[in-house]
Design a protein around this motif. Structure first.
Motif, mmCIF file in Angstrom:
data_model
loop_
_atom_site.group_PDB
_atom_site.id
_atom_site.type_symbol
_atom_site.label_atom_id
_atom_site.label_comp_id
_atom_site.label_asym_id
_atom_site.label_seq_id
_atom_site.Cartn_x
_atom_site.Cartn_y
_atom_site.Cartn_z
ATOM 1 N N UNK A 101 9.578 -4.777 5.796
ATOM 2 C CA UNK A 101 10.829 -4.235 5.277
ATOM 3 C C UNK A 101 10.554 -2.870 4.669
ATOM 4 N N UNK A 102 11.378 -1.911 5.015
ATOM 5 C CA UNK A 102 11.248 -0.559 4.492
ATOM 6 C C UNK A 102 12.471 -0.244 3.647
ATOM 7 N N UNK A 103 12.243 0.362 2.514
ATOM 8 C CA UNK A 103 13.340 0.752 1.640
ATOM 9 C C UNK A 103 13.261 2.250 1.393
ATOM 10 N N UNK A 104 14.387 2.925 1.521
ATOM 11 C CA UNK A 104 14.406 4.359 1.212
ATOM 12 C C UNK A 104 15.677 4.709 0.462
ATOM 13 N N UNK A 111 -2.113 16.382 -1.857
ATOM 14 C CA UNK A 111 -2.017 15.382 -0.785
ATOM 15 C C UNK A 111 -1.148 14.199 -1.220
ATOM 16 N N UNK A 112 -0.037 14.021 -0.541
ATOM 17 C CA UNK A 112 0.918 12.961 -0.856
ATOM 18 C C UNK A 112 0.759 11.807 0.134
ATOM 19 N N UNK A 113 1.049 10.581 -0.338
ATOM 20 C CA UNK A 113 0.889 9.421 0.543
ATOM 21 C C UNK A 113 2.007 9.357 1.574
ATOM 22 N N UNK A 114 1.636 8.844 2.759
ATOM 23 C CA UNK A 114 2.563 8.546 3.847
ATOM 24 C C UNK A 114 2.360 7.089 4.204
ATOM 25 N N UNK A 115 3.427 6.320 4.212
ATOM 26 C CA UNK A 115 3.370 4.872 4.422
ATOM 27 C C UNK A 115 3.655 4.540 5.882
ATOM 28 N N UNK A 116 2.761 3.743 6.485
ATOM 29 C CA UNK A 116 2.917 3.339 7.869
ATOM 30 C C UNK A 116 2.800 1.824 7.957
ATOM 31 N N UNK A 117 3.710 1.196 8.687
ATOM 32 C CA UNK A 117 3.524 -0.209 9.019
ATOM 33 C C UNK A 117 2.495 -0.302 10.132
ATOM 34 N N UNK A 167 12.780 8.084 -3.179
ATOM 35 C CA UNK A 167 11.749 7.044 -3.102
ATOM 36 C C UNK A 167 11.629 6.541 -1.668
ATOM 37 N N UNK A 168 10.389 6.372 -1.227
ATOM 38 C CA UNK A 168 10.106 5.718 0.048
ATOM 39 C C UNK A 168 9.152 4.581 -0.263
ATOM 40 N N UNK A 169 9.441 3.379 0.243
ATOM 41 C CA UNK A 169 8.554 2.249 -0.036
ATOM 42 C C UNK A 169 8.419 1.375 1.188
#
Length: 173
Positions: free
Chosen positions: A1-4, A158-164, A8-10
């Motif tokens: 599940x992705x929430x934006x 450097x910022x995080x990038x979230x990948x499933x 905020x990105x989670x």
């Protein structure tokens, strides 16, 4: 599940293995954490706990005059404050994560240390050398992969990038 939402990105992750490691005197802390992850095939982790002692640490904190974006964040860069402490100190707390930056594992650590007399120092850890021991506990994250990419426009950092595991990044880039 992705929430934006706009700011905020989670993405949810699963709990993988908890990995315990003992770091010996003279070893470099962040390099050792990265090596433990390589040894166990871990690509993304949360640093649950680090205790022990260090003999030298290079810390970073923003200066009062630091503005975004930061263009130079390396040790002794003029935009940040680098503090070098060279004496035995207790590790009170280290928290952070292990992700990838430019295709390599990167242990991102923030820490608190106590020196003689109980004074506490802290900040972002560029590097630290273990004095008597380092006891590290890592939580592997599953069903997610987190990498970092420099945000040159807003922060310079450097910022995080979230990948499933089966999808692209949560923010659609």
């Amino acid at each position: 599940m992705t929430s934006t939402v706009p700011s905020v990105v989670s993405r949810a992750a699963g709990n993988g293995r908890v990995i315990a490691a003992s770091i010996k005197p003279g070893a470099q802390l962040t390099d050792s954490i990265e090596q433990v992850c390589r040894d166990h095939g871990v690509h993304t982790a949360v640093i649950l706990s680090v205790i022990g002692t260090i003999q030298e640490v290079y810390l970073r904190n923003p200066r009062d005059i630091t503005t975004l974006p930061i263009h130079r964040e390396h040790e002794f860069a003029d935009e940040i404050d680098t503090v070098v402490l060279q004496r035995p100190m207790e590790i009170l707390s280290i928290q952070g994560n292990v992700t990838t930056l430019d295709g390599k594992l990167w242990a991102h650590c923030h820490a608190l240390f106590s020196e003689a007399g109980g004074n506490v120092r802290g900040g972002h850890v560029f590097r630290a050398t273990i004095w008597s021991q380092g006891e590290v506990f890592l939580q592997e994250l599953t069903d997610i992969r987190i990498d970092r990419e420099y945000d040159r426009e807003v922060t310079g950092l450097p910022q995080i990038r979230l990948h499933g595991c089966d999808a692209g990044p949560a923010d659609g880039r």
